[in-house]
Design a protein around this motif. Structure first.
Motif, PDB file in Angstrom:
ATOM      1  N   ALA A  68      32.005  51.892  46.041  1.00  0.00           N
ATOM      2  CA  ALA A  68      32.358  51.635  44.781  1.00  0.00           C
ATOM      3  C   ALA A  68      33.671  51.161  44.303  1.00  0.00           C
ATOM      4  O   ALA A  68      33.977  50.645  43.361  1.00  0.00           O
ATOM      5  CB  ALA A  68      31.731  52.859  44.204  1.00  0.00           C
ATOM      6  N   LEU A  69      34.735  52.077  45.108  1.00  0.00           N
ATOM      7  CA  LEU A  69      36.023  51.528  44.645  1.00  0.00           C
ATOM      8  C   LEU A  69      36.389  50.233  45.197  1.00  0.00           C
ATOM      9  O   LEU A  69      37.088  49.747  44.132  1.00  0.00           O
ATOM     10  CB  LEU A  69      36.867  52.805  45.581  1.00  0.00           C
ATOM     11  N   LEU A  70      35.811  49.976  46.134  1.00  0.00           N
ATOM     12  CA  LEU A  70      36.030  48.288  46.468  1.00  0.00           C
ATOM     13  C   LEU A  70      35.568  47.359  45.169  1.00  0.00           C
ATOM     14  O   LEU A  70      36.282  46.632  44.932  1.00  0.00           O
ATOM     15  CB  LEU A  70      35.381  47.888  47.818  1.00  0.00           C
ATOM     16  N   GLU A  71      34.327  47.747  45.045  1.00  0.00           N
ATOM     17  CA  GLU A  71      33.823  46.874  43.748  1.00  0.00           C
ATOM     18  C   GLU A  71      34.592  46.989  42.692  1.00  0.00           C
ATOM     19  O   GLU A  71      34.799  46.047  41.886  1.00  0.00           O
ATOM     20  CB  GLU A  71      32.540  47.445  43.493  1.00  0.00           C
ATOM     21  N   LYS A  72      35.086  48.142  42.206  1.00  0.00           N
ATOM     22  CA  LYS A  72      35.666  48.434  40.905  1.00  0.00           C
ATOM     23  C   LYS A  72      37.119  47.714  40.780  1.00  0.00           C
ATOM     24  O   LYS A  72      37.294  46.953  39.633  1.00  0.00           O
ATOM     25  CB  LYS A  72      36.027  49.755  40.650  1.00  0.00           C
ATOM     26  N   TYR A  73      37.470  47.435  42.017  1.00  0.00           N
ATOM     27  CA  TYR A  73      38.822  46.421  41.936  1.00  0.00           C
ATOM     28  C   TYR A  73      38.632  45.175  42.452  1.00  0.00           C
ATOM     29  O   TYR A  73      39.669  44.273  42.751  1.00  0.00           O
ATOM     30  CB  TYR A  73      39.973  47.508  43.050  1.00  0.00           C
ATOM     31  N   HIS A  74      37.412  44.766  42.472  1.00  0.00           N
ATOM     32  CA  HIS A  74      37.080  43.302  43.074  1.00  0.00           C
ATOM     33  C   HIS A  74      37.784  43.032  44.317  1.00  0.00           C
ATOM     34  O   HIS A  74      38.151  41.944  44.596  1.00  0.00           O
ATOM     35  CB  HIS A  74      37.369  42.407  42.104  1.00  0.00           C
ATOM     36  N   ALA A  75      37.512  43.960  45.326  1.00  0.00           N
ATOM     37  CA  ALA A  75      38.355  43.863  46.371  1.00  0.00           C
ATOM     38  C   ALA A  75      37.291  43.843  47.722  1.00  0.00           C
ATOM     39  O   ALA A  75      36.283  44.401  47.677  1.00  0.00           O
ATOM     40  CB  ALA A  75      39.095  45.138  47.159  1.00  0.00           C
ATOM     41  N   LEU A  76      37.515  42.488  48.335  1.00  0.00           N
ATOM     42  CA  LEU A  76      36.374  42.344  49.561  1.00  0.00           C
ATOM     43  C   LEU A  76      36.906  43.433  50.681  1.00  0.00           C
ATOM     44  O   LEU A  76      35.880  43.701  51.363  1.00  0.00           O
ATOM     45  CB  LEU A  76      36.740  41.007  50.056  1.00  0.00           C
ATOM     46  N   ASP A 100      42.293  44.666  50.913  1.00  0.00           N
ATOM     47  CA  ASP A 100      42.495  43.983  49.714  1.00  0.00           C
ATOM     48  C   ASP A 100      42.750  45.105  48.544  1.00  0.00           C
ATOM     49  O   ASP A 100      43.424  44.778  47.718  1.00  0.00           O
ATOM     50  CB  ASP A 100      41.414  43.041  49.468  1.00  0.00           C
ATOM     51  N   LEU A 101      41.922  46.251  48.783  1.00  0.00           N
ATOM     52  CA  LEU A 101      41.959  47.046  47.880  1.00  0.00           C
ATOM     53  C   LEU A 101      43.173  47.711  47.378  1.00  0.00           C
ATOM     54  O   LEU A 101      43.828  48.013  46.478  1.00  0.00           O
ATOM     55  CB  LEU A 101      40.940  48.219  48.136  1.00  0.00           C
ATOM     56  N   ILE A 102      43.962  47.941  48.761  1.00  0.00           N
ATOM     57  CA  ILE A 102      45.186  48.784  48.552  1.00  0.00           C
ATOM     58  C   ILE A 102      46.450  47.837  47.880  1.00  0.00           C
ATOM     59  O   ILE A 102      47.082  48.033  47.097  1.00  0.00           O
ATOM     60  CB  ILE A 102      45.873  49.026  49.907  1.00  0.00           C
ATOM     61  N   LYS A 103      46.140  46.540  48.174  1.00  0.00           N
ATOM     62  CA  LYS A 103      47.123  45.565  47.514  1.00  0.00           C
ATOM     63  C   LYS A 103      46.866  45.520  45.994  1.00  0.00           C
ATOM     64  O   LYS A 103      47.598  45.069  45.289  1.00  0.00           O
ATOM     65  CB  LYS A 103      46.802  43.999  48.159  1.00  0.00           C
TER      66      LYS A 103
END
Length: 123
Positions: free
Chosen positions: A76-84, A88-91
């Motif tokens: 859900a956190l990855l999706e929220k930030y559009h991170a693959l 990528d999420l951290i960045k």
């Protein structure tokens, strides 16, 4: 003076150091404390990351290994930030300065960037 071996045998094996840190910018945006739980990394884990990651990516890999909460792999956190990926999420979630600060804090917990030994002056 006690025998060093005897002193070492009396010690319990050390537990990894931990810390809680507040991300100021995210806390301000959220209107509540955004706290990351950190833990020290062992030598083998750090050596493995140094071998696998290029120098630019090492801080991100250390953060992924050293942050125990929040779950940076949460879908859900990855999706929220559009991170693959978690990398990528951290960045996307953190500023470069926040990434560097977390990296240094985890390094310190792991015994790096500190003065760990002292010279003994002989009489």
């Amino acid at each position: 003076m006690a025998d060093v071996l005897d002193l070492l045998l009396r010690l319990d094996p050390p537990k990894p150091e931990t810390a809680s840190v507040k991300i100021k910018r995210l806390s301000k945006l959220a209107g509540a404390d955004v706290v990351f739980e950190l833990r020290a990394l062992g030598y083998s884990r750090v050596a493995e990351m140094r071998e696998l990651a290029n120098t630019e990516e090492l801080p991100v890999h250390v953060i992924l290994a050293g942050v125990t909460a929040p779950d940076l792999k949460n879908p859900a956190l990855l999706e929220k930030y559009h991170a693959l990926t978690p990398d990528d999420l951290i960045k996307k979630m953190l500023t470069p300065g926040e990434i560097d600060d977390l990296f240094r804090r985890i390094q310190k917990l792991s015994g790096y960037l500190t003065d760990n030994i002292a010279d003994i002056k002989k009489k």
